[in-house]
Scaffold this active site. Structure first.
Site, PDB file in Angstrom:
ATOM      1  N   GLU A 167       0.807  -1.232   0.000  1.00  0.00           N
ATOM      2  CA  GLU A 167       0.000   0.000   0.000  1.00  0.00           C
ATOM      3  C   GLU A 167       0.837   1.277   0.000  1.00  0.00           C
ATOM      4  O   GLU A 167       0.596   2.189   0.785  1.00  0.00           O
ATOM      5  CB  GLU A 167      -0.948  -0.012   1.207  1.00  0.00           C
ATOM      6  CG  GLU A 167      -1.874  -1.214   1.210  1.00  0.00           C
ATOM      7  CD  GLU A 167      -2.759  -1.310   2.449  1.00  0.00           C
ATOM      8  OE1 GLU A 167      -2.728  -0.403   3.288  1.00  0.00           O
ATOM      9  OE2 GLU A 167      -3.484  -2.317   2.553  1.00  0.00           O
ATOM     10  N   ASN A 209       2.002  -5.196  -3.158  1.00  0.00           N
ATOM     11  CA  ASN A 209       0.602  -5.504  -2.833  1.00  0.00           C
ATOM     12  C   ASN A 209      -0.164  -4.209  -2.558  1.00  0.00           C
ATOM     13  O   ASN A 209       0.333  -3.335  -1.834  1.00  0.00           O
ATOM     14  CB  ASN A 209       0.603  -6.397  -1.580  1.00  0.00           C
ATOM     15  CG  ASN A 209      -0.748  -7.000  -1.253  1.00  0.00           C
ATOM     16  OD1 ASN A 209      -1.358  -7.634  -2.107  1.00  0.00           O
ATOM     17  ND2 ASN A 209      -1.214  -6.812  -0.017  1.00  0.00           N
ATOM     18  N   HIS A 246     -10.562  -5.902  -2.106  1.00  0.00           N
ATOM     19  CA  HIS A 246     -11.615  -5.657  -1.111  1.00  0.00           C
ATOM     20  C   HIS A 246     -12.730  -4.926  -1.852  1.00  0.00           C
ATOM     21  O   HIS A 246     -12.658  -3.716  -2.067  1.00  0.00           O
ATOM     22  CB  HIS A 246     -11.077  -4.784   0.033  1.00  0.00           C
ATOM     23  CG  HIS A 246      -9.998  -5.457   0.830  1.00  0.00           C
ATOM     24  ND1 HIS A 246     -10.231  -6.562   1.611  1.00  0.00           N
ATOM     25  CD2 HIS A 246      -8.673  -5.180   0.960  1.00  0.00           C
ATOM     26  CE1 HIS A 246      -9.096  -6.936   2.196  1.00  0.00           C
ATOM     27  NE2 HIS A 246      -8.140  -6.121   1.812  1.00  0.00           N
ATOM     28  N   GLU A 274      -6.369 -10.538  -1.052  1.00  0.00           N
ATOM     29  CA  GLU A 274      -7.146 -10.282   0.179  1.00  0.00           C
ATOM     30  C   GLU A 274      -8.636 -10.199  -0.138  1.00  0.00           C
ATOM     31  O   GLU A 274      -9.364  -9.349   0.390  1.00  0.00           O
ATOM     32  CB  GLU A 274      -6.687  -8.972   0.851  1.00  0.00           C
ATOM     33  CG  GLU A 274      -5.209  -8.949   1.181  1.00  0.00           C
ATOM     34  CD  GLU A 274      -4.760  -7.668   1.903  1.00  0.00           C
ATOM     35  OE1 GLU A 274      -5.631  -6.898   2.371  1.00  0.00           O
ATOM     36  OE2 GLU A 274      -3.548  -7.447   1.988  1.00  0.00           O
ATOM     37  N   ASP A 276     -12.435 -10.058  -0.435  1.00  0.00           N
ATOM     38  CA  ASP A 276     -13.712 -10.112   0.281  1.00  0.00           C
ATOM     39  C   ASP A 276     -14.658  -9.154  -0.425  1.00  0.00           C
ATOM     40  O   ASP A 276     -14.218  -8.188  -1.052  1.00  0.00           O
ATOM     41  CB  ASP A 276     -13.588  -9.831   1.792  1.00  0.00           C
ATOM     42  CG  ASP A 276     -12.795  -8.590   2.141  1.00  0.00           C
ATOM     43  OD1 ASP A 276     -12.600  -7.724   1.267  1.00  0.00           O
ATOM     44  OD2 ASP A 276     -12.367  -8.470   3.303  1.00  0.00           O
TER      45      ASP A 276
HETATM   46  O1  G2I Z   1      -7.488  -3.564   6.502  1.00  0.00           O
HETATM   47  C1  G2I Z   1      -7.689  -4.701   5.745  1.00  0.00           C
HETATM   48  C2  G2I Z   1      -6.400  -5.209   5.141  1.00  0.00           C
HETATM   49  C3  G2I Z   1      -5.898  -4.220   4.100  1.00  0.00           C
HETATM   50  N1  G2I Z   1      -4.700  -4.674   3.472  1.00  0.00           N
HETATM   51  C4  G2I Z   1      -3.624  -5.055   4.347  1.00  0.00           C
HETATM   52  C5  G2I Z   1      -4.087  -6.015   5.408  1.00  0.00           C
HETATM   53  O2  G2I Z   1      -3.050  -6.301   6.293  1.00  0.00           O
HETATM   54  C6  G2I Z   1      -5.284  -5.477   6.148  1.00  0.00           C
HETATM   55  O3  G2I Z   1      -5.648  -6.445   7.137  1.00  0.00           O
HETATM   56  C7  G2I Z   1      -6.177  -5.935   8.313  1.00  0.00           C
HETATM   57  C8  G2I Z   1      -6.497  -7.087   9.244  1.00  0.00           C
HETATM   58  O4  G2I Z   1      -7.481  -7.875   8.647  1.00  0.00           O
HETATM   59  C9  G2I Z   1      -7.033  -6.542  10.566  1.00  0.00           C
HETATM   60  O5  G2I Z   1      -7.154  -7.629  11.494  1.00  0.00           O
HETATM   61  O6  G2I Z   1      -5.269  -5.096   8.909  1.00  0.00           O
HETATM   62  C10 G2I Z   1      -5.816  -4.463  10.051  1.00  0.00           C
HETATM   63  C11 G2I Z   1      -4.859  -3.418  10.567  1.00  0.00           C
HETATM   64  O7  G2I Z   1      -4.630  -2.440   9.640  1.00  0.00           O
HETATM   65  C12 G2I Z   1      -6.105  -5.493  11.124  1.00  0.00           C
HETATM   66  O8  G2I Z   1      -6.720  -4.883  12.209  1.00  0.00           O
HETATM   67  C13 G2I Z   1      -6.075  -4.987  13.415  1.00  0.00           C
HETATM   68  C14 G2I Z   1      -6.577  -3.944  14.351  1.00  0.00           C
HETATM   69  O9  G2I Z   1      -6.277  -2.666  13.806  1.00  0.00           O
HETATM   70  C15 G2I Z   1      -5.926  -4.097  15.681  1.00  0.00           C
HETATM   71  O10 G2I Z   1      -6.489  -3.172  16.582  1.00  0.00           O
HETATM   72  C16 G2I Z   1      -6.105  -5.510  16.175  1.00  0.00           C
HETATM   73  O11 G2I Z   1      -5.373  -5.697  17.374  1.00  0.00           O
HETATM   74  O12 G2I Z   1      -6.303  -6.283  13.945  1.00  0.00           O
HETATM   75  C17 G2I Z   1      -5.612  -6.495  15.133  1.00  0.00           C
HETATM   76  C18 G2I Z   1      -5.770  -7.962  15.553  1.00  0.00           C
HETATM   77  O13 G2I Z   1      -7.111  -8.296  15.628  1.00  0.00           O
END
Ligand code: G2I
Length: 669
Positions: A167, A209, A246, A274, A276
């Site tokens: 990103e 990515n 997404h 990714e 969805d």
């Molecule tokens: O945002 C969706 C995705 C966009 N592209 C990059 C990916 O890495 C990203 O994944 C998401 C995860 O699915 C989330 O799970 O990235 C988020 C963070 O930017 C993740 O969220 C985080 C929360 O921000 C935290 O507060 C939390 O502790 O997930 C963590 C674990 O649940």
């Protein structure tokens, strides 16, 4: 293997030999699968039929949830850690690395034969404050290099593709977004990251990515495209582009396939990384999958989570499984778009395996290494797992005075011949008749098991597969030979014990060199104790058609098990027959099971390095994992076997057996 029987030179009549073959079939046998029409019934297996993968994001904290891990291991053959490889987890403070959560996922994937995408090394988000507050280029350059190198080194050999930079482009623009990397290091930071990554792990694919780069007409897409074109023209190392995908309820933009093929034309792989889609409309999912299927260099699709409840956008219910783990309509749409048949109509015998096989053989890779106390003529009956970056091979060594076991390990087949041979009779396994080993990791006990024949069915355990001195003294699975074997063994020998487990039970197979394959069972939680209910799993009135060296495997991403049994052909040479079944204790349906259509026989093997053997005898498939499920890939099978100089003769125990490797040449992936 048969330890005593001088069968060499025996010639059998082909007439009526296999016509007499009749395997016991409990229940209704399905029709033999037809390789041209059979479809797989899981996402991973179906994607594999076109050489692609189907993956998901996974969270370490959910691996213990059995609904979650059952779906994960059944459907997906690629895993991306959802958060565990990000900077705020792996290097929360400078120079202090924590790979524990990611290791959990990597170990799970290795045990279940799944490949891994590494996500992500350089990203402005989930970045600890100590990095984002760096203002000095020399410091940040050094910090970025250390981070990439340390993380990639830790996972070296275990990652198929890394999202090196994530990103980096601004929304609605063809320019980079502001970030500490951009602001302090300038435009060149992406190139620096990729060059560092290539040096750290030259074998991993390196990806850029991003999201909102699926529409060919978007400025951001054009910005990333220009960067990749520039990298390729200047030799900056980049192998792939990940399209996060997404999507809103409408699904992919109409130009998505154009975007994928235009990037692929630059000379990179493309991947959907990714996926969805809000509300998960079946058509939107199908359109996404079709866009990938229509582009040869679109290597695979990863959805961003297993169930809706696992999703970062959970309120939009964007995934393929509902909160209870049930398949949603989009699941069947995806399976169909991958070329498969939805499970409701899939045949029980659906398999990713073909119904005929062709192989190419290596030369003799492993020869015995006699020493002053081991006057060895042959090395035989190999069992092998790939674990921790190495092949670990256990084998019988034979001499005129009998049989014992040997262990060797090496990282590459080109080094197999020079590996040190460790004789296991030096440790607690001890001397005396020990032969035909089988190695696997019994995950519930976190222990390696070595199963072998001693006259009884025996085993030793070891916490560390690489320590040849760590094996425990032999213990027996049975108090004595089960009655049914005693009643059927005739003049044969009780040989070639083989353990495989599903999620509830473990099974112990053995042969009697008299046309019978036996099977006992015990509960997974009781293993290694309690083997009982011994039955004849398969039999043949011609003992040479169902002789010995049976293996049973789970075929990855399918509901299928594969049985292979060594036979002695009408030419007196060893070869393998094969069957499949929907369960370990089920009925076995012929797959490639005759002399003219064998699993592996000198007649369907080419020998580019010279035809050093006419026997394809006792050995083992190279598995996709290493645990008690004995999972093998569904394509590009490899089989480590024992072969023999065709002119050798004399006492069976002093024949000069060597080990070679077959690689399947007719797989479609
Ligand atoms: O945002 C969706 C995705 C966009 N592209 C990059 C990916 O890495 C990203 O994944 C998401 C995860 O699915 C989330 O799970 O990235 C988020 C963070 O930017 C993740 O969220 C985080 C929360 O921000 C935290 O507060 C939390 O502790 O997930 C963590 C674990 O649940």
């Amino acid at each position: 293997m048969n330890p005593f029987h001088p069968l060499r030179g025996r010639r059998l009549s082909a007439v009526g030999l296999l016509a007499a073959t009749a395997l016991l079939a409990a229940g209704t046998a399905a029709a033999a699968p037809d390789a041209t029409t059979v479809k797989a019934s899981t996402l991973g297996a179906q994607a594999a039929q076109s050489g692609r993968y189907f993956g998901t994001a996974a969270a370490a904290g959910k691996l213990g949830d059995s609904t979650y891990s059952t779906i994960l291991d059944r459907e997906f053959n690629m895993i991306t850690p959802e958060n565990e490889m990000k900077w705020d987890t792996t290097e929360r403070s400078r120079g202090s690395f924590n790979f524990g959560p990611a290791d959990q996922i990597v170990n799970h994937a290795a045990a279940h034969g799944q490949r891994m995408r590494g996500h992500t090394l350089v990203w402005h988000s989930q970045l600890p404050g100590w990095v984002s507050s760096i203002t000095d280029a020399t410091t940040l350059r050094s910090v970025m290099k250390t981070h990439i190198t340390t993380e990639m080194n830790h996972f070296k050999g275990k990652i198929y593709a890394w999202d090196v930079v994530n990103e980096a482009f601004a929304d609605g623009s063809s320019q980079h977004r502001g970030s500490v990397f951009q602001n302090v290091l300038g435009n060149g930071f992406i190139e620096e990251a990729f060059r560092t990554a290539r040096a750290a792990d030259p074998a991993a694919k390196l990806c850029y990515n991003d999201y909102n780069i699926e529409d060919w007409n978007a400025a951001k897409t054009q910005g990333v495209y220009a960067m990749v074109r520039d990298f390729k023209s200047r030799g900056v190392p980049i192998d792939c582009v990940g399209f996060q995908s997404h999507f809103g309820t409408g699904g992919p933009p109409a130009s998505f396939q154009t975007t994928l093929s235009n990037f692929a034309a630059l000379g990179v792989d493309v991947q959907i990384t990714e996926l969805d889609i809000a509300q998960a409309p079946a058509t939107a999912y199908a359109n996404t999958v079709k866009a990938c299927m229509n582009v040869a260099r679109c290597k695979g699709i990863t959805v961003w989570g297993v169930r809706d409840s696992d999703s970062w956008r959970t309120g939009q219910k964007p995934l393929l499984f509902d909160n209870n783990g049930n398949k949603k309509p989009a699941y069947n749409a995806v399976l169909t778009a991958l070329g498969g048949t939805p499970a409701t109509t899939a045949r029980a015998s659906a398999a990713a395996l073909p119904s005929s096989f062709r192989w190419s053989s290596s030369g003799a890779l492993i020869a015995p290494k006699p020493d002053s106390t081991h006057n060895i003529a042959g090395i035989k009956d190999p069992s092998v797992v790939y674990y921790n970056g190495k092949y670990h091979v256990f084998a019988s060594v034979a001499s005129s005075s009998g049989y014992s076991l040997v262990y060797l390990s090496f990282s590459d087949w080109s080094q197999a011949g020079s590996a040190t041979h460790h004789y296991l009779d030096r440790g607690a396994i001890g001397t005396g008749y020990r032969a035909a080993p089988q190695i696997f990791y019994f995950a519930p006990q976190k222990l390696w098991y070595l199963v072998y024949q001693t006259g009884n069915a025996s085993y030793s355990t070891n916490a560390d597969i690489s320590n040849p001195n760590g094996w425990s003294a032999p213990r027996n699975f049975y108090a004595s030979m089960p009655d049914i074997i005693r009643q059927n063994i005739g003049g044969g020998y009780w040989v070639d014990m083989w353990v495989i487990c599903d999620s509830a039970r473990c099974y112990l197979f053995s042969s009697d060199d008299n046309g019978h394959l036996y099977r006992s069972q015990t509960g997974l939680s009781q293993f290694p104790n309690g083997f009982t209910n011994t039955v004849i799993a398969a039999q043949d009135s011609n003992k040479f058609a169902l002789f010995e060296a049976s293996n049973v495997y789970k075929v990855q991403g399918s509901n299928q098990y594969l049985l292979i049994v060594e036979a002695i052909g009408s030419d007196g040479r060893r070869y393998f027959r094969s069957w499949t079944s929907g369960s370990i204790a089920g009925s076995w349906t012929p797959l490639a099971a005759t002399e003219s259509n064998p699993l592996a026989r000198a007649t369907n093997v080419t020998f580019p390095a010279g035809a050093w053997t006419k026997d394809i005898s006792h050995g083992e498939m190279i598995r996709a994992g290493y645990d008690q499920t004995l999972t093998i890939p569904s394509c590009r099978l490899q089989y480590l076997y024992q072969g023999l100089n065709p002119n050798a003769s004399g006492n069976y125990n002093t024949l000069p057996w060597r080990l070679g490797l077959l690689t399947q040449t007719n797989s479609t992936c």
